[in-house]
Motif scaffolding. Structure first.
Motif, short mmCIF file in Angstrom:
data_model
loop_
_atom_site.label_atom_id
_atom_site.label_comp_id
_atom_site.label_asym_id
_atom_site.label_seq_id
_atom_site.Cartn_x
_atom_site.Cartn_y
_atom_site.Cartn_z
N SER A 119 0.89 -1.01 -0.02
CA SER A 119 -0.21 0.28 0.35
C SER A 119 0.91 1.19 0.26
N ILE A 120 0.25 2.34 -0.65
CA ILE A 120 1.08 4.05 0.02
C ILE A 120 1.02 3.74 1.16
N TYR A 121 0.60 3.68 2.14
CA TYR A 121 0.41 3.73 3.53
C TYR A 121 1.87 2.83 3.93
N ASP A 122 2.24 1.34 3.51
CA ASP A 122 3.54 1.36 3.71
C ASP A 122 4.69 1.54 3.20
N ALA A 123 4.15 1.96 2.15
CA ALA A 123 5.95 2.07 1.03
C ALA A 123 6.04 3.96 1.75
N ILE A 124 5.19 4.97 2.15
CA ILE A 124 6.10 6.03 2.91
C ILE A 124 6.47 5.44 4.05
N GLY A 125 5.97 4.54 4.68
CA GLY A 125 6.53 4.66 5.85
C GLY A 125 5.37 4.16 6.93
N GLY A 126 4.58 3.83 6.89
CA GLY A 126 3.19 4.02 7.72
C GLY A 126 2.62 5.31 8.55
N ILE A 127 1.69 5.32 9.69
CA ILE A 127 1.80 5.98 10.66
C ILE A 127 2.80 7.19 10.68
N ASP A 128 3.94 6.52 10.92
CA ASP A 128 4.93 7.76 11.02
C ASP A 128 4.68 9.19 10.38
N LYS A 129 5.04 8.48 9.11
CA LYS A 129 5.35 10.13 8.25
C LYS A 129 3.96 10.14 7.78
N VAL A 130 2.72 9.49 8.25
CA VAL A 130 1.35 9.77 7.86
C VAL A 130 1.60 11.37 8.75
N PHE B 115 -8.42 9.49 8.60
CA PHE B 115 -8.22 9.55 7.45
C PHE B 115 -7.65 8.96 6.14
N LEU B 116 -6.56 9.80 6.07
CA LEU B 116 -5.21 9.58 5.82
C LEU B 116 -4.73 7.64 5.57
N THR B 117 -4.97 7.90 6.96
CA THR B 117 -4.05 6.17 7.44
C THR B 117 -5.10 5.29 6.85
N GLY B 118 -6.37 5.20 6.31
CA GLY B 118 -7.35 4.29 5.97
C GLY B 118 -7.51 4.68 4.44
N TRP B 119 -7.03 5.44 4.24
CA TRP B 119 -7.21 6.00 2.92
C TRP B 119 -6.38 6.05 2.25
N MET B 120 -5.33 5.42 2.55
CA MET B 120 -3.68 5.28 2.03
C MET B 120 -3.92 3.93 1.86
N GLY B 121 -4.14 2.69 2.57
CA GLY B 121 -4.03 1.47 2.86
C GLY B 121 -3.50 0.71 4.18
N GLY B 122 -3.65 1.81 4.81
CA GLY B 122 -3.43 1.29 5.95
C GLY B 122 -4.21 0.93 7.12
N PRO B 123 -4.66 0.86 8.48
CA PRO B 123 -5.82 0.66 9.76
C PRO B 123 -7.05 1.42 9.54
N ASP B 124 -7.96 0.73 9.15
CA ASP B 124 -9.62 2.07 9.28
C ASP B 124 -9.53 2.78 10.00
N ILE B 125 -9.17 3.23 11.20
CA ILE B 125 -9.07 3.79 12.51
C ILE B 125 -9.67 5.35 12.43
N TYR B 126 -10.54 5.87 11.46
CA TYR B 126 -11.49 7.33 11.09
C TYR B 126 -12.42 6.76 11.33
N SER B 127 -13.52 5.69 10.57
CA SER B 127 -14.68 5.14 10.79
C SER B 127 -15.16 4.95 11.90
N PRO B 128 -14.78 3.78 13.10
CA PRO B 128 -14.72 3.50 14.55
C PRO B 128 -14.68 4.82 15.49
N LYS B 129 -14.47 6.37 14.86
CA LYS B 129 -14.48 6.61 15.88
C LYS B 129 -15.47 8.03 15.73
N TYR B 130 -15.34 8.47 14.05
CA TYR B 130 -15.84 9.94 13.38
C TYR B 130 -17.44 9.15 12.38
N GLY B 131 -17.19 7.58 11.93
CA GLY B 131 -18.71 7.24 11.09
C GLY B 131 -17.77 6.94 9.19
#
Length: 129
Positions: free
Chosen positions: A6-17, A55-71
């Motif tokens: 994923s782009i998420y992994d390619a850029i360096g994950g949560i730290d880079k986001v 939002f960007l975390t999930g949008w880039m292919g990482g874990p979905d952390i937006y929807s559980p909190k904000y819908g």
């Protein structure tokens, strides 16, 4: 970047986001040519930062952390109260592209993100110009 990565992994994950989003909002607050974009946001940017990071975390292919909190993101609907025309779209893109560059996001991942950001930002427009 491999086909399965994923782009998420390619850029360096949560730290880079986190770095990207923080730099994006710092630039928005500091650079005078992003003033119109900054004026669309609340004085305290902490909530905006969190929402974009999640939002960007999930949008880039990482874990979905937006929807559980904000819908469901409902991006366009959530932004309808704001006038978003070409100027606002272009300021958002310029700010994000500069943040990407300053955070060292380059190569294929940057190209894919730039194209995806352009498509999404253009879709968010609710004003003709």
């Amino acid at each position: 970047m491999t086909e399965r990565q994923s782009i998420y992994d390619a850029i360096g994950g949560i730290d880079k986001v986190d770095e990207l989003v923080d730099r994006f909002y710092d630039l928005m607050a500091l650079e005078p040519h992003f003033q119109d974009l900054r004026s669309m946001h609340p004085q305290d940017l902490s909530g905006s930062r969190e929402k974009l990071k999640f939002f960007l975390t999930g949008w880039m292919g990482g874990p979905d952390i937006y929807s559980p909190k904000y819908g469901h993101p409902m991006l366009r609907a959530r932004h309808l109260p704001f006038k978003i025309g070409l100027k606002e779209r272009d300021q958002w893109l310029a700010c994000m592209y500069k943040a990407m560059e300053e955070c060292g996001i380059s190569g294929n991942a940057a190209k894919q993100l730039e194209e995806s950001f352009l498509n999404t930002a253009d879709w968010m427009r609710n004003q003709a110009n």
